[in-house]
Design a protein around this motif. Structure first.
Motif, PDB file in Angstrom:
ATOM      1  N   ILE A 220      11.184  -8.770   4.022  1.00 19.30           N
ATOM      2  CA  ILE A 220      11.918  -7.680   3.377  1.00 19.30           C
ATOM      3  C   ILE A 220      11.503  -7.553   1.913  1.00 19.30           C
ATOM      4  O   ILE A 220      11.310  -6.444   1.399  1.00 19.30           O
ATOM      5  CB  ILE A 220      13.436  -7.915   3.488  1.00 19.30           C
ATOM      6  N   VAL A 221      11.340  -8.684   1.246  1.00 16.35           N
ATOM      7  CA  VAL A 221      10.899  -8.672  -0.160  1.00 16.35           C
ATOM      8  C   VAL A 221       9.515  -8.039  -0.283  1.00 16.35           C
ATOM      9  O   VAL A 221       9.256  -7.263  -1.208  1.00 16.35           O
ATOM     10  CB  VAL A 221      10.901 -10.103  -0.742  1.00 16.35           C
ATOM     11  N   ARG A 222       8.619  -8.357   0.654  1.00 14.48           N
ATOM     12  CA  ARG A 222       7.284  -7.761   0.613  1.00 14.48           C
ATOM     13  C   ARG A 222       7.354  -6.239   0.782  1.00 14.48           C
ATOM     14  O   ARG A 222       6.583  -5.505   0.140  1.00 14.48           O
ATOM     15  CB  ARG A 222       6.389  -8.378   1.685  1.00 14.48           C
ATOM     16  N   LEU A 223       8.265  -5.770   1.606  1.00 12.24           N
ATOM     17  CA  LEU A 223       8.452  -4.320   1.734  1.00 12.24           C
ATOM     18  C   LEU A 223       9.000  -3.746   0.432  1.00 12.24           C
ATOM     19  O   LEU A 223       8.554  -2.685  -0.035  1.00 12.24           O
ATOM     20  CB  LEU A 223       9.419  -4.019   2.879  1.00 12.24           C
ATOM     21  N   ALA A 224       9.949  -4.436  -0.169  1.00 15.48           N
ATOM     22  CA  ALA A 224      10.577  -3.959  -1.404  1.00 15.48           C
ATOM     23  C   ALA A 224       9.588  -3.911  -2.569  1.00 15.48           C
ATOM     24  O   ALA A 224       9.767  -3.135  -3.516  1.00 15.48           O
ATOM     25  CB  ALA A 224      11.767  -4.845  -1.762  1.00 15.48           C
ATOM     26  N   GLN A 225       8.559  -4.727  -2.516  1.00 12.29           N
ATOM     27  CA  GLN A 225       7.577  -4.770  -3.595  1.00 12.29           C
ATOM     28  C   GLN A 225       6.603  -3.594  -3.560  1.00 12.29           C
ATOM     29  O   GLN A 225       5.855  -3.385  -4.501  1.00 12.29           O
ATOM     30  CB  GLN A 225       6.812  -6.095  -3.538  1.00 12.29           C
TER      31      GLN A 225
END
Length: 232
Positions: A220-225
């Motif tokens: 999810i963090v990778r998507l948010a980045q």
């Protein structure tokens, strides 16, 4: 909290100050190491002259090489310790500022894992829908009750995804995988499960068999980045 820095100071400024100081420490450490090594070499010249070639080679391999390594490390450690004693207040403030900024971003921004790990239930669904929508994804939430196991309906790049959002304090079990896979079986939608604390091994295995895509906090963090999400 006061850092002794300008009001417009940023994390980028702090990183630049720290990097410049660390680079300076490395260079001074190299000079110290070189100075020590030259001193050792000069003191040993007399002894080296009296050695045979074989004795010289063996001595260099077993004594010279470790000495060079130790001198190099010693110089670096000495330089860092020395400069720490004389570091300006702005550097100390920059380090503290960057540490506090990283902690804040970890817990308070969508790009920090701590932000997601603390979300539960409907709050997780809303935050995830908001994050995806802000990055160009057509995403809408379903009804809180009677949703058939589907929390989000996502349309992206010509594909439709049905997603479950699991804001649990423990890892998600295989039951959630079976539920979302079953919900999608008579549709063209592709199943997804988002979970803030990951999945059990049986859940991962079941997802592989049923073609369910899994997203834990790191995913999810990778998507948010991303500034814009083109694929999921």
């Amino acid at each position: 909290m006061t850092y002794g820095l300008p009001e417009e100071f940023s994390a980028r400024n702090a990183s630049q100050i720290i990097k410049a100081w660390d680079d300076r420490s490395f260079k001074i450490g190299m000079y110290i190491s070189l100075f020590i090594f030259i001193g050792i070499t000069v003191n040993c010249i007399g002894s080296i002259i009296e050695l045979t070639l074989f004795e010289f080679i063996m001595g260099f391999l077993f004594l010279g090489t470790p000495t060079i390594i130790l001198v190099g490390f010693g110089g670096q450690i000495g330089a860092i310790a020395l400069l720490r004693l004389f570091q300006p207040q702005s550097l100390e403030g920059a380090r503290k500022f960057l540490d506090d900024t990283n902690v804040w971003e970890y817990n308070s921004k969508e790009t920090g894992a701590g932000f997601w790990k603390g979300l539960r239930g409907i709050d997780f669904e809303r935050a995830l829908a908001r994050m995806l929508s802000s990055r160009g994804v057509d995403c809408r939430m379903t009804r809180v009750t009677g949703d058939g196991g589907v929390d989000l309906i996502i349309q992206l790049s010509g594909c439709v995804y049905w997603a479950q959002c699991k804001g649990h304090s423990t890892k998600v079990s295989v039951a959630a995988i079976r539920e979302i896979a079953g919900a999608c079986v008579n549709s063209q939608a592709r199943p997804l499960v988002f979970a803030v604390n990951g999945f059990t091994a049986p859940a991962v295995e079941a997802a592989s068999i049923r073609s369910v895509k899994l997203y834990d906090t790191d995913d999810i963090v990778r998507l948010a980045q991303r500034a814009r999400i083109e694929a999921i």
